[in-house]
Design an enzyme around this catalytic site. Structure first.
Site, PDB file in Angstrom:
ATOM      1  N   SER A   9      36.837  -3.928  53.065  1.00 50.81           N
ATOM      2  CA  SER A   9      36.691  -2.572  53.606  1.00 50.81           C
ATOM      3  C   SER A   9      35.999  -2.538  54.959  1.00 50.81           C
ATOM      4  CB  SER A   9      35.859  -1.755  52.611  1.00 50.81           C
ATOM      5  OG  SER A   9      35.397  -0.567  53.203  1.00 50.81           O
ATOM      6  N   GLU A  36      33.879  -0.467  55.611  1.00 51.29           N
ATOM      7  CA  GLU A  36      32.471  -0.157  55.314  1.00 51.29           C
ATOM      8  C   GLU A  36      31.582  -1.379  55.565  1.00 51.29           C
ATOM      9  OE1 GLU A  36      30.219   2.316  53.776  1.00 51.29           O
ATOM     10  OE2 GLU A  36      31.646   3.529  54.893  1.00 51.29           O
ATOM     11  N   TYR A  96      27.615  -0.215  48.251  1.00 53.94           N
ATOM     12  CA  TYR A  96      29.058  -0.488  48.215  1.00 53.94           C
ATOM     13  C   TYR A  96      29.439  -1.467  49.341  1.00 53.94           C
ATOM     14  CZ  TYR A  96      34.056   0.302  49.103  1.00 53.94           C
ATOM     15  OH  TYR A  96      35.398   0.129  49.345  1.00 53.94           O
ATOM     16  N   HIS A 152      41.999   4.955  54.320  1.00 55.83           N
ATOM     17  CA  HIS A 152      43.385   5.396  54.220  1.00 55.83           C
ATOM     18  C   HIS A 152      43.506   6.391  53.079  1.00 55.83           C
ATOM     19  CE1 HIS A 152      42.770   1.446  52.381  1.00 55.83           C
ATOM     20  NE2 HIS A 152      43.514   1.894  51.367  1.00 55.83           N
TER      21      HIS A 152
END
Ligand code: NAP
Ligand code: G4F
Length: 327
Positions: free
Chosen positions: A127, A129, A151, A181
């Site tokens: 990700s 992130e 996360y 997305h």
């Protein structure tokens, strides 16, 4: 000739449903792993369930033997590990569980592959992130990670254990660093769907207010249907590698509100209320990806732009509400 077989963990999620559709269209036998729950939550794959080429099997990223048994029984050539605790705010409330699913779960799948059949090709759902407090703009495969949530930290572990098993055991293991997305199948707690759903409800007179957190956060938002194709392309190359998948454009949550509300002839400023409850302990302020490697090596390109994505989500929300008898 027998079909190619692919195992998809997280098939009941947004990406799992689009990837399953795509693989079935390519002629694959798809094995969808689901965890046991007291009520079934197959809404996103209900339209595929009757297909003979889809097998739904029980398994859990927390249970090593369930993963080994599935690989032994179905003997897939490809494994797509999409299962995770994927909602960032929940990762502060349940950091240990998030680590178990989203970090250690990756090792359990990789170990199952190593033990049962090291020739299986593996995709890890990494990700953007992981870039968190970004060290470089735009972000590429070589931008250093600086995660800002439990996360994000868990996903960094998942990324590096994928790279490590590739280098240690010569596995064909790829990490797809996908930027945000979205789609009409996105969970309603994520900001895009929260906004498009609320805008549609406000248009139909079902609510008047939308409570949000940080409107200035910027994200590189693409369409989930495009992004699952990049996952598949990564597993069709001569050599395994890691790829950024993104649109190369960034937009703020405020712009998202403007596009969604104005499409319905509404002014977001008359409806959006800032609520501290939706602010995060540490924010990711800006994400924008450089997907040059995916463009040149995979031949991948996104097909839906930001306004097009938001409009298709608003249209789908309006249609669903009308089907339910509203408006
Ligand atoms: P999602 O809609 O939240 O789906 C997550 C899936 O994981 C669901 O099917 C869920 O099953 C399953 N799952 C959770 N814990 C599990 C466990 N212990 N064992 C087995 N299955 C479990 O997420 P998504 O948006 O499709 O994202 C797919 C993957 O890509 C995730 O790993 C996410 O972190 C990653 N990712 C997503 C984005 C994005 O923008 N969407 C961007 C980058 C990376 P239930 O239905 O039972 O809950
Ligand atoms: O839609 P979000 O919750 O997505 P976020 O945190 O970027 O994470 C998503 O994308 C990641 C890829 O970068 C995935 F790995 C992850 O699994 C997930 O799919 O929030 C987007 C932005 C944040 O900056 C947040 O602070 O929107 C801001 N925001 C403002 N108000 C809000 C809200 N987010 C949510 N969920 N709800 C709000 O009311």
């Amino acid at each position: 000739m027998s079909r190619k077989r692919a195992l998809v963990t997280g098939i009941t999620g947004q990406d799992g449903s689009y990837l399953a559709e795509f693989l079935l269209e390519q002629g694959y036998q798809v094995i969808g792993m689901v965890r046991r729950s007291s009520t079934v939550n197959f809404d996103r794959i209900a339209h595929l369930q009757e297909l003979e080429a889809l097998d739904i099997v029980q398994g859990d990223l927390l249970d090593q033997m369930s993963l080994i048994d599935i690989l032994r029984e179905y003997d897939p050539q490809e494994v797509y590990n999409l299962a995770a605790q994927s909602f960032v705010p929940t990762s502060w409330r349940q950091p240990v569980l998030t680590g178990e699913f989203t970090a250690l779960g990756v090792t359990r799948v990789l170990d199952a592959i190593r033990i049962v059949n090291p020739d299986i090709r593996f995709y890890q759902a990494s990700s953007s992130e992981m870039f968190g407090k970004v060290m470089e703009v735009p972000q590429t495969e070589s931008t250093p990670f600086y995660p800002r949530s439990p996360y994000g930290v868990a996903k960094v572990y998942g990324h590096w254990i994928t790279v490590n098993y590739r280098e240690s055991y010569n596995l064909y293991a790829c990490s797809g660093i996908l930027f945000n997305h979205e789609s009409p199948r996105r969970g309603l707690e994520f900001v895009t769907h929260k906004v498009t759903h609320a805008a549609a409800r406000i248009k139909l007179g079902l609510q008047n207010e939308l409570r949000l957190g940080n409107l200035e956060a910027q994200r590189d938002w693409g369409y989930a249907g495009d992004y699952v194709q990049a996952m598949w392309l990564m597993l069709q190359q001569d050599e395994p590698d890691d790829y950024v998948v993104s649109t190369g454009e960034t937009h703020s949550v405020r712009e998202l509100c403007e596009v969604a509300f104005s499409y319905l002839g509404l002014n977001y400023e008359e409806h959006v209320v800032i609520d501290e409850k939706f602010y995060r302990p540490a924010e990711v302020d800006l994400l924008i990806g450089d997907a040059t490697k995916a463009h040149t090596q995979l031949g991948w390109k996104p097909s839906v732009d930001f306004p097009g994505l938001i409009r298709l989500m608003v249209d789908a929300d309006l249609e669903a509400l009308r089907t339910e008898g509203y408006g």
